[in-house]
Structure formats: C-alpha cells, structure tokens
Design a protein around this motif. Sequence first.
Motif, PDB file in Angstrom:
ATOM      1  N   ASP A 132      -4.798   6.318  18.285  1.00 13.35           N
ATOM      2  CA  ASP A 132      -6.252   6.186  18.157  1.00 13.35           C
ATOM      3  C   ASP A 132      -6.681   4.815  17.637  1.00 13.35           C
ATOM      4  O   ASP A 132      -7.862   4.489  17.641  1.00 13.35           O
ATOM      5  CB  ASP A 132      -6.907   7.350  17.392  1.00 13.35           C
ATOM      6  N   ASP A 133      -5.737   3.994  17.215  1.00 15.59           N
ATOM      7  CA  ASP A 133      -6.040   2.577  16.993  1.00 15.59           C
ATOM      8  C   ASP A 133      -5.705   1.841  18.288  1.00 15.59           C
ATOM      9  O   ASP A 133      -4.544   1.579  18.591  1.00 15.59           O
ATOM     10  CB  ASP A 133      -5.193   2.001  15.840  1.00 15.59           C
ATOM     11  N   LEU A 134      -6.728   1.566  19.064  1.00 19.01           N
ATOM     12  CA  LEU A 134      -6.513   0.929  20.367  1.00 19.01           C
ATOM     13  C   LEU A 134      -6.631  -0.587  20.205  1.00 19.01           C
ATOM     14  O   LEU A 134      -7.616  -1.076  19.653  1.00 19.01           O
ATOM     15  CB  LEU A 134      -7.568   1.455  21.352  1.00 19.01           C
ATOM     16  N   LYS A 170     -10.747   3.789   3.798  1.00 21.03           N
ATOM     17  CA  LYS A 170     -10.328   4.406   5.082  1.00 21.03           C
ATOM     18  C   LYS A 170      -8.901   4.027   5.471  1.00 21.03           C
ATOM     19  O   LYS A 170      -8.390   4.489   6.493  1.00 21.03           O
ATOM     20  CB  LYS A 170     -11.241   3.914   6.212  1.00 21.03           C
ATOM     21  N   TYR A 171      -8.288   3.114   4.693  1.00 24.85           N
ATOM     22  CA  TYR A 171      -7.015   2.528   5.143  1.00 24.85           C
ATOM     23  C   TYR A 171      -5.977   2.440   4.022  1.00 24.85           C
ATOM     24  O   TYR A 171      -6.318   2.490   2.843  1.00 24.85           O
ATOM     25  CB  TYR A 171      -7.249   1.082   5.616  1.00 24.85           C
ATOM     26  N   GLY A 172      -4.733   2.185   4.454  1.00 23.20           N
ATOM     27  CA  GLY A 172      -3.753   1.673   3.509  1.00 23.20           C
ATOM     28  C   GLY A 172      -4.063   0.196   3.308  1.00 23.20           C
ATOM     29  O   GLY A 172      -4.384  -0.503   4.280  1.00 23.20           O
ATOM     30  N   VAL A 173      -4.030  -0.265   2.057  1.00 21.39           N
ATOM     31  CA  VAL A 173      -4.417  -1.657   1.767  1.00 21.39           C
ATOM     32  C   VAL A 173      -3.250  -2.359   1.071  1.00 21.39           C
ATOM     33  O   VAL A 173      -2.607  -1.774   0.184  1.00 21.39           O
ATOM     34  CB  VAL A 173      -5.684  -1.683   0.875  1.00 21.39           C
ATOM     35  N   GLU A 193      -2.744   3.674  -0.642  1.00 19.47           N
ATOM     36  CA  GLU A 193      -3.373   4.450   0.429  1.00 19.47           C
ATOM     37  C   GLU A 193      -4.836   4.733   0.078  1.00 19.47           C
ATOM     38  O   GLU A 193      -5.142   5.309  -0.953  1.00 19.47           O
ATOM     39  CB  GLU A 193      -2.595   5.757   0.655  1.00 19.47           C
ATOM     40  N   LYS A 194      -5.716   4.297   0.935  1.00 19.52           N
ATOM     41  CA  LYS A 194      -7.156   4.592   0.874  1.00 19.52           C
ATOM     42  C   LYS A 194      -7.765   4.432  -0.525  1.00 19.52           C
ATOM     43  O   LYS A 194      -8.315   5.393  -1.091  1.00 19.52           O
ATOM     44  CB  LYS A 194      -7.415   5.982   1.435  1.00 19.52           C
ATOM     45  N   PRO A 195      -7.654   3.230  -1.102  1.00 22.01           N
ATOM     46  CA  PRO A 195      -8.218   3.038  -2.441  1.00 22.01           C
ATOM     47  C   PRO A 195      -9.744   2.917  -2.417  1.00 22.01           C
ATOM     48  O   PRO A 195     -10.314   2.446  -1.433  1.00 22.01           O
ATOM     49  CB  PRO A 195      -7.607   1.687  -2.869  1.00 22.01           C
ATOM     50  N   ALA A 205      -6.307  -4.485   5.438  1.00 17.22           N
ATOM     51  CA  ALA A 205      -6.058  -3.076   5.765  1.00 17.22           C
ATOM     52  C   ALA A 205      -4.959  -2.949   6.807  1.00 17.22           C
ATOM     53  O   ALA A 205      -4.882  -3.738   7.756  1.00 17.22           O
ATOM     54  CB  ALA A 205      -7.341  -2.451   6.300  1.00 17.22           C
ATOM     55  N   ILE A 206      -4.139  -1.911   6.617  1.00 16.24           N
ATOM     56  CA  ILE A 206      -3.080  -1.625   7.601  1.00 16.24           C
ATOM     57  C   ILE A 206      -3.716  -0.898   8.783  1.00 16.24           C
ATOM     58  O   ILE A 206      -4.488   0.039   8.610  1.00 16.24           O
ATOM     59  CB  ILE A 206      -2.005  -0.706   6.968  1.00 16.24           C
ATOM     60  N   ILE A 207      -3.383  -1.355   9.983  1.00 18.88           N
ATOM     61  CA  ILE A 207      -3.837  -0.617  11.173  1.00 18.88           C
ATOM     62  C   ILE A 207      -2.643   0.130  11.756  1.00 18.88           C
ATOM     63  O   ILE A 207      -1.520  -0.037  11.300  1.00 18.88           O
ATOM     64  CB  ILE A 207      -4.522  -1.550  12.193  1.00 18.88           C
ATOM     65  N   GLY A 208      -2.887   0.914  12.776  1.00 17.99           N
ATOM     66  CA  GLY A 208      -1.861   1.833  13.252  1.00 17.99           C
ATOM     67  C   GLY A 208      -0.731   1.235  14.068  1.00 17.99           C
ATOM     68  O   GLY A 208      -0.428   1.706  15.169  1.00 17.99           O
ATOM     69  N   ARG A 209      -0.079   0.232  13.522  1.00 20.02           N
ATOM     70  CA  ARG A 209       1.105  -0.376  14.154  1.00 20.02           C
ATOM     71  C   ARG A 209       2.114  -0.697  13.053  1.00 20.02           C
ATOM     72  O   ARG A 209       1.772  -1.427  12.097  1.00 20.02           O
ATOM     73  CB  ARG A 209       0.755  -1.701  14.855  1.00 20.02           C
ATOM     74  N   TYR A 210       3.321  -0.183  13.202  1.00 20.52           N
ATOM     75  CA  TYR A 210       4.369  -0.426  12.204  1.00 20.52           C
ATOM     76  C   TYR A 210       5.678  -0.717  12.917  1.00 20.52           C
ATOM     77  O   TYR A 210       5.931  -0.189  14.009  1.00 20.52           O
ATOM     78  CB  TYR A 210       4.611   0.830  11.355  1.00 20.52           C
ATOM     79  N   ILE A 211       6.517  -1.522  12.293  1.00 17.30           N
ATOM     80  CA  ILE A 211       7.927  -1.565  12.675  1.00 17.30           C
ATOM     81  C   ILE A 211       8.692  -1.149  11.430  1.00 17.30           C
ATOM     82  O   ILE A 211       8.454  -1.691  10.337  1.00 17.30           O
ATOM     83  CB  ILE A 211       8.345  -2.963  13.177  1.00 17.30           C
ATOM     84  N   ILE A 233       2.928   7.424   4.494  1.00 13.44           N
ATOM     85  CA  ILE A 233       3.858   6.341   4.847  1.00 13.44           C
ATOM     86  C   ILE A 233       3.602   5.125   3.946  1.00 13.44           C
ATOM     87  O   ILE A 233       4.531   4.385   3.600  1.00 13.44           O
ATOM     88  CB  ILE A 233       3.771   5.981   6.360  1.00 13.44           C
ATOM     89  N   THR A 234       2.367   4.958   3.523  1.00 13.89           N
ATOM     90  CA  THR A 234       2.033   3.829   2.631  1.00 13.89           C
ATOM     91  C   THR A 234       2.845   3.913   1.338  1.00 13.89           C
ATOM     92  O   THR A 234       3.351   2.897   0.856  1.00 13.89           O
ATOM     93  CB  THR A 234       0.518   3.835   2.304  1.00 13.89           C
ATOM     94  N   ASP A 235       2.974   5.131   0.787  1.00 11.51           N
ATOM     95  CA  ASP A 235       3.728   5.289  -0.466  1.00 11.51           C
ATOM     96  C   ASP A 235       5.217   4.994  -0.248  1.00 11.51           C
ATOM     97  O   ASP A 235       5.867   4.377  -1.098  1.00 11.51           O
ATOM     98  CB  ASP A 235       3.557   6.714  -1.025  1.00 11.51           C
TER      99      ASP A 235
HETATM  100  C1  G1P Z   1      -3.389   6.187   8.581  1.00  8.43           C
HETATM  101  C2  G1P Z   1      -2.630   5.596   7.381  1.00  8.43           C
HETATM  102  C3  G1P Z   1      -3.394   4.437   6.791  1.00  8.43           C
HETATM  103  C4  G1P Z   1      -3.679   3.409   7.869  1.00  8.43           C
HETATM  104  C5  G1P Z   1      -4.408   4.056   9.052  1.00  8.43           C
HETATM  105  C6  G1P Z   1      -4.572   3.094  10.211  1.00  8.43           C
HETATM  106  O1  G1P Z   1      -4.570   6.793   8.115  1.00  8.43           O
HETATM  107  O2  G1P Z   1      -2.437   6.632   6.434  1.00  8.43           O
HETATM  108  O3  G1P Z   1      -2.637   3.852   5.760  1.00  8.43           O
HETATM  109  O4  G1P Z   1      -4.461   2.352   7.324  1.00  8.43           O
HETATM  110  O5  G1P Z   1      -3.672   5.188   9.544  1.00  8.43           O
HETATM  111  O6  G1P Z   1      -5.332   3.659  11.230  1.00  8.43           O
HETATM  112  P1  G1P Z   1      -5.440   7.804   9.030  1.00  8.43           P
HETATM  113  O7  G1P Z   1      -6.353   6.938   9.856  1.00  8.43           O
HETATM  114  O8  G1P Z   1      -4.471   8.571   9.871  1.00  8.43           O
HETATM  115  O9  G1P Z   1      -6.201   8.652   8.076  1.00  8.43           O
END
Ligand code: G1P
Length: 277
Positions: A132-134, A170-173, A193-195, A205-211, A233-235
């Motif tokens: 869903d992060d396009l 809304k994000y991992g930071v 996570e989501k502070p 902010a972390i978006i939905g891409r990880y290695i 996953i952030t923790d």
């Molecule tokens: C997840 C992660 C979050 C990340 C985000 C990116 O959250 O838990 O750390 O920043 O994806 O889209 P979600 O959007 O699934 O709540």
Amino acid sequence: MKSIKKCLFPAAGYGTRFLPATKSMPKEMLPIMTKPLIQYGVEEALSAGCVTMAIVTGRGKRAIEDHFDISYELEHQIKNTSKEHYLTEIRKLISQCTFTYTRQVEMKGLGHAILTGKSLIADEPFAVILADDLCDSKEKGVLSQMVEVYEKYGCCVVAIEEVPKEDTSKYGVIAGYKVDGRDDTYRVETMVEKPDPKDAPSNLAIIGRYILTPDIFEVIENTKAGKGGEIQITDALLEMAKQGKVIAYKFKGKRFDCGSVDGFVEATNYFYAKGDN
Ligand code: G1P
C-alpha cells in the motif's frame, strides 16, 4: 555477500480504511488504473533483481494467488481477440518469478507478519515491500536503489522520507548521523514506532520498503509487543541499530500512501496524468 533474491509481501491486513470495498476483496488488489497495488510492488521487486515473491496472506486473500496464476478460462475467451494484449504484461510477470505463500493466522503486527514469512525466506537477506506504499521514480525503482545501498553496507536498510512533524504518529521514525558525506544515507541510532510529534526524534519517516538480514528473525522472536500491543518491526530494527546494523536511505522518487483514501486518489490522478494504465 549474498544478493537479494526474495521479496516478502506482508498482505494479511484487513484494510479497514477501505471498507466496504475491502470486505471480501484484499486491499492489495485495489487497482491504481488497471493494475492492483501488489502488482506494482512485484514489478518493483523484480526490477531490483528479486525472483521469488514470498507473500504472507490471510483469510479472504485468495484473489492474490489467483491474480499471479494463469486463468485458462479467461485465456481461452480472449485468445485471438483484440483484448488479448491486456494480459501480456501479467503473463510475462508470472513467467519471470516464482510466488510462494504462507498464511498469518493471527494479526499481531508487522514484525509478526515478517516472522511468519521466515519459512519462505530461510537464511538469506531479503526485501520487504508493503504494497500500500506505492512508489514511482524516474530512473531506478526504490528497491533497486536500496539494493545498491545494501551492497555497499551489507546490513539492514530502511527507506525514509521527510514528513511534516505533525505526521510522525503515522510512521516509524528514525534518527541517526549521515555517513560517507552523503545527504541521503544515515547510520540509524534510534527509531520509534509512531511517536507523538513532541517525542519524535526527527521527521524522517520509514516507508514500506526494507532490506533485512536473516538475523532479524531471531531478534523479532525476542521482541515484545510494543505500540498498539503489536510486535513491531521498528522495535526489532532498533535492536539491530544499537549494534550499528541499520542504514536509513532517503530514496529518490515519489511515494503514495495508498492505504488512505487521500493517498489512493492522489496516486490514481498521478498515474492517470502520467499515462500509465
Ligand atoms: C508500518 C510500520 C511503520 C512504517 C509504515 C510505512 O505501519 O509499522 O513503522 O512507517 O508501515 O508505511 P502501518 O502503516 O502498517 O501502520
């Protein structure tokens, strides 16, 4: 160093923000123009060199498996008609990669979803795409850019972007320091996570891409439930970061939060204007 050949797609979530559309249809199958979100993700993974798509599904997600398979009835119906070309792209995609699946029985967070995929990944580094992060970029895809970063540092890599401070919840930071004199690459020192904006260590902010390297699985196994009572996953990555094993990379390109109606509409308008279908 082992190369990245597998990409994990956590795809068991309910997609409640898109109800009622997602009542019986997986949110990953919502289309931007004529292509479902997860297909964009698979294309990005393939162009980054991944040939195995490891999908963590759940109840009500069988449409994903059917999408990445041949529909003989449909093929028969449209063979030698003017509509046949509509299937060319997906046929090619199916022939270029292997799809493997496992089910997440309980929804216990993104960290738990990734751990569920362990049996599909085994002992090698792998990518993770949240469909869903396009993402769209002019030249190399975001995951391809991250693979280059991984090849340089040989550790976990997260993609980041600057967000307005009020959106940090809304994000991992992450917070860290820049490395190699680059403006886009950070050695991560902390991540949350989501502070709340007042507690956020930055606006990166972390978006939905990880290695991720395979040692992450053991770390997740030892990670307690965090924000929202879920295994994050952030923790788990924070534990890796404490050992200097996480790089954050500010990717080049655009990213749309298609898990929200606003982001979804924005992406649709963007791809329509671009002329993609
Ligand atoms: C997840 C992660 C979050 C990340 C985000 C990116 O959250 O838990 O750390 O920043 O994806 O889209 P979600 O959007 O699934 O709540």
